[in-house]
Design a protein around this motif. Structure first.
Motif, PDB file in Angstrom:
ATOM      1  N   PHE A   1       0.835  -1.210   0.000  1.00  0.00           N
ATOM      2  CA  PHE A   1       0.000   0.000   0.000  1.00  0.00           C
ATOM      3  C   PHE A   1       0.865   1.254   0.000  1.00  0.00           C
ATOM      4  CE2 PHE A   1      -3.919  -2.198   1.803  1.00  0.00           C
ATOM      5  CZ  PHE A   1      -4.693  -1.910   0.697  1.00  0.00           C
ATOM      6  N   PHE A   2       1.893   1.281   0.838  1.00  0.00           N
ATOM      7  CA  PHE A   2       2.752   2.458   0.918  1.00  0.00           C
ATOM      8  C   PHE A   2       3.516   2.665  -0.392  1.00  0.00           C
ATOM      9  CE2 PHE A   2       3.029   1.809   5.790  1.00  0.00           C
ATOM     10  CZ  PHE A   2       1.856   2.516   5.955  1.00  0.00           C
ATOM     11  N   LEU A   3       3.964   1.584  -1.005  1.00  0.00           N
ATOM     12  CA  LEU A   3       4.666   1.689  -2.283  1.00  0.00           C
ATOM     13  C   LEU A   3       3.736   2.256  -3.361  1.00  0.00           C
ATOM     14  CD1 LEU A   3       7.286   1.019  -3.875  1.00  0.00           C
ATOM     15  CD2 LEU A   3       6.308  -1.251  -4.313  1.00  0.00           C
ATOM     16  N   ILE A   4       2.522   1.720  -3.423  1.00  0.00           N
ATOM     17  CA  ILE A   4       1.541   2.219  -4.391  1.00  0.00           C
ATOM     18  C   ILE A   4       1.172   3.665  -4.085  1.00  0.00           C
ATOM     19  CG2 ILE A   4      -0.822   1.929  -5.233  1.00  0.00           C
ATOM     20  CD1 ILE A   4      -0.512  -1.073  -4.735  1.00  0.00           C
ATOM     21  N   SER A   5       1.086   4.004  -2.803  1.00  0.00           N
ATOM     22  CA  SER A   5       0.717   5.366  -2.415  1.00  0.00           C
ATOM     23  C   SER A   5       1.736   6.372  -2.927  1.00  0.00           C
ATOM     24  CB  SER A   5       0.598   5.463  -0.896  1.00  0.00           C
ATOM     25  OG  SER A   5       0.198   6.751  -0.496  1.00  0.00           O
ATOM     26  N   GLY A   6       3.034   6.054  -2.846  1.00  0.00           N
ATOM     27  CA  GLY A   6       4.043   6.955  -3.378  1.00  0.00           C
ATOM     28  C   GLY A   6       3.829   7.211  -4.859  1.00  0.00           C
ATOM     29  N   PHE A   7       3.490   6.162  -5.604  1.00  0.00           N
ATOM     30  CA  PHE A   7       3.231   6.263  -7.036  1.00  0.00           C
ATOM     31  C   PHE A   7       1.978   7.101  -7.298  1.00  0.00           C
ATOM     32  CE2 PHE A   7       1.780   5.050 -11.173  1.00  0.00           C
ATOM     33  CZ  PHE A   7       2.875   4.564 -11.886  1.00  0.00           C
ATOM     34  N   VAL A   8       0.881   6.752  -6.637  1.00  0.00           N
ATOM     35  CA  VAL A   8      -0.418   7.372  -6.922  1.00  0.00           C
ATOM     36  C   VAL A   8      -0.462   8.823  -6.464  1.00  0.00           C
ATOM     37  CG1 VAL A   8      -2.871   7.291  -6.339  1.00  0.00           C
ATOM     38  CG2 VAL A   8      -1.655   5.185  -6.903  1.00  0.00           C
ATOM     39  N   ILE A   9       0.083   9.121  -5.290  1.00  0.00           N
ATOM     40  CA  ILE A   9       0.030  10.496  -4.788  1.00  0.00           C
ATOM     41  C   ILE A   9       0.886  11.418  -5.648  1.00  0.00           C
ATOM     42  CG2 ILE A   9       0.549  11.997  -2.840  1.00  0.00           C
ATOM     43  CD1 ILE A   9      -1.947  10.229  -2.568  1.00  0.00           C
ATOM     44  N   CYS A  10       2.026  10.915  -6.089  1.00  0.00           N
ATOM     45  CA  CYS A  10       2.838  11.728  -6.998  1.00  0.00           C
ATOM     46  C   CYS A  10       2.085  11.954  -8.311  1.00  0.00           C
ATOM     47  CB  CYS A  10       4.175  11.030  -7.257  1.00  0.00           C
ATOM     48  SG  CYS A  10       5.389  12.053  -8.113  1.00  0.00           S
ATOM     49  N   MET A  11       1.423  10.932  -8.815  1.00  0.00           N
ATOM     50  CA  MET A  11       0.667  11.048 -10.065  1.00  0.00           C
ATOM     51  C   MET A  11      -0.498  12.019  -9.917  1.00  0.00           C
ATOM     52  SD  MET A  11      -1.071   7.996 -12.357  1.00  0.00           S
ATOM     53  CE  MET A  11      -1.996   7.329 -10.966  1.00  0.00           C
ATOM     54  N   SER A  12      -1.248  11.879  -8.828  1.00  0.00           N
ATOM     55  CA  SER A  12      -2.430  12.729  -8.659  1.00  0.00           C
ATOM     56  C   SER A  12      -2.076  14.159  -8.270  1.00  0.00           C
ATOM     57  CB  SER A  12      -3.358  12.121  -7.602  1.00  0.00           C
ATOM     58  OG  SER A  12      -2.718  12.044  -6.332  1.00  0.00           O
TER      59      SER A  12
END
Length: 370
Positions: free
Chosen positions: A60-71
């Motif tokens: 979740f934390f790994l995906i969060s870094g990706f998604v939050i940077c994208m959004s």
């Protein structure tokens, strides 16, 4: 040249995998189904696999870094704040109220995972999502990850204040990684908490992987991703040993799982999963957050009640409870998160001028009195 960021269906599916992994861990490993015996007694083969499910949090934390940077890309600080409030709070409020009601009516006092009956003040404080720094117990133990996420958002907000660019994102990764690696050796719990040193490498790895997705792979971005992966592996050993204590399972599968998480997200970042566009994956991604918030304490209550009042096998009870929680997560998403999220975003969105420095007028000289 940067490329646009369409919705990544594979990323939605990966989020659901993470949520189901955590759910499997909580249902089959992390508590005493009958209040006395561990789930290993009832599911001797299953637990040796699902014991690694707690690593879904790291995913979740790994995906969060990706998604939050994208959004966050191309957004102002005010837009970022509004989007996070609208995304986090509606489903969370519903989960706190539902879980609090269940906990008040059916406290699980014989479970190593759950607390007893919460007070009304505890439930109210939990609605703020700041129960941890305010010194109150969470209504559900899984809420601890939300405060970690909030600290990550605060760090991102510091960058967004001046605008998120490739150079600033890379600088954030480099500085944050350096601080996160050095801070534990200083022996300061406060610094560890502020810098999110335990989980920072996952967020940093996700940011670097999004930069690969947006701008293409470079040796620098591969280096940041590889460094994040190595730091995660070095720190996962202690966490694995603490979680699997008492189980006759090795730690190496956990390291393999973390490696696979990085590898799969790298494939997504490189566009290898762009052809995956199944519509149901979008629904799966939407269910992830409410499922994570709702599954633990309510699910434990359902499993305990079914175990005490039926003769169904435990694996059947766990499977049925999982299905019920997926339906409940969909109901919260459809009737709470979607309508309330839009309204909340609009309510907290403020004019751009509120988030930028107010231009100073030149001072007006007063005329000398005659």
């Amino acid at each position: 040249m940067s490329r646009p960021s369409p919705r990544l269906a594979a990323l939605d599916g990966l989020r659901l995998v993470a949520a189901l992994a955590v759910l499997a861990y909580h249902y089959t490993v992390a508590w005493r189904i009958d209040g006395v015996r561990l789930p290993e007694y009832f599911l001797p083969r299953t637990v040796h696999v699902t014991v690694y499910g707690f690593l879904g949090v790291e995913l979740f934390f790994l995906i969060s870094g990706f998604v939050i940077c994208m959004s966050s890309w191309g957004r102002t600080l005010g837009e970022f704040f509004a989007s996070r409030v609208g995304r986090l709070y509606p489903a969370y409020w519903a989960a706190v109220l539902l879980t609090g009601a269940v906990a008040l009516a059916f406290p699980l006092t014989r479970s190593s995972m759950d607390q007893g009956r919460p007070s009304l003040m505890t439930i109210l404080v939990n609605l703020s999502m700041l129960q941890q720094p305010l010194g109150h117990d969470p209504v559900d133990g899984v809420y601890w990850t939300l405060f970690v996420e909030l600290k990550f958002y605060l760090i991102m907000a510091l960058v967004l204040g001046r605008g998120l660019t490739y150079r600033r994102a890379v600088l954030l990764c480099a500085v944050w990684m350096t601080v996160a690696v050095i801070t534990p050796s200083l022996g300061s719990p406060l610094l560890n908490a502020l810098t999110v040193s335990d989980y920072a490498p996952y967020f940093i790895g996700g940011i670097a992987l999004y930069l690969i997705h947006r701008f293409g792979p470079t040796p620098l971005l591969y280096g940041i991703t590889g460094m994040s992966w190595l730091v995660c592996l070095s720190r996962a050993e202690d966490r694995l040993q603490g979680v699997i204590a008492g189980f006759t399972v090795p730690t190496w599968p956990g390291l393999v799982i973390i490696t696979l998480c990085f590898a799969v997200l790298l494939l997504i970042a490189l566009g290898r999963a762009d052809r995956i566009r199944w519509r149901w994956l979008t629904v799966a991604g939407a269910l992830t957050y409410p499922l994570y918030l709702l599954h633990a304490r309510i699910g434990h209550t359902l499993i305990r009640a079914a175990y005490e009042h039926t003769t169904a096998p435990v694996w059947t009870i766990v499977a049925a409870t999982t299905a019920v929680m997926l339906v409940l997560a969909w109901l919260v998403h459809r009737y709470v998160e979607r309508p309330l999220g839009r309204r909340l975003r609009n309510a907290v969105r403020t004019p751009q001028v509120d988030w930028e420095p107010i231009p100073q007028r030149a001072p007006v000289r007063e005329r000398a009195s005659v």
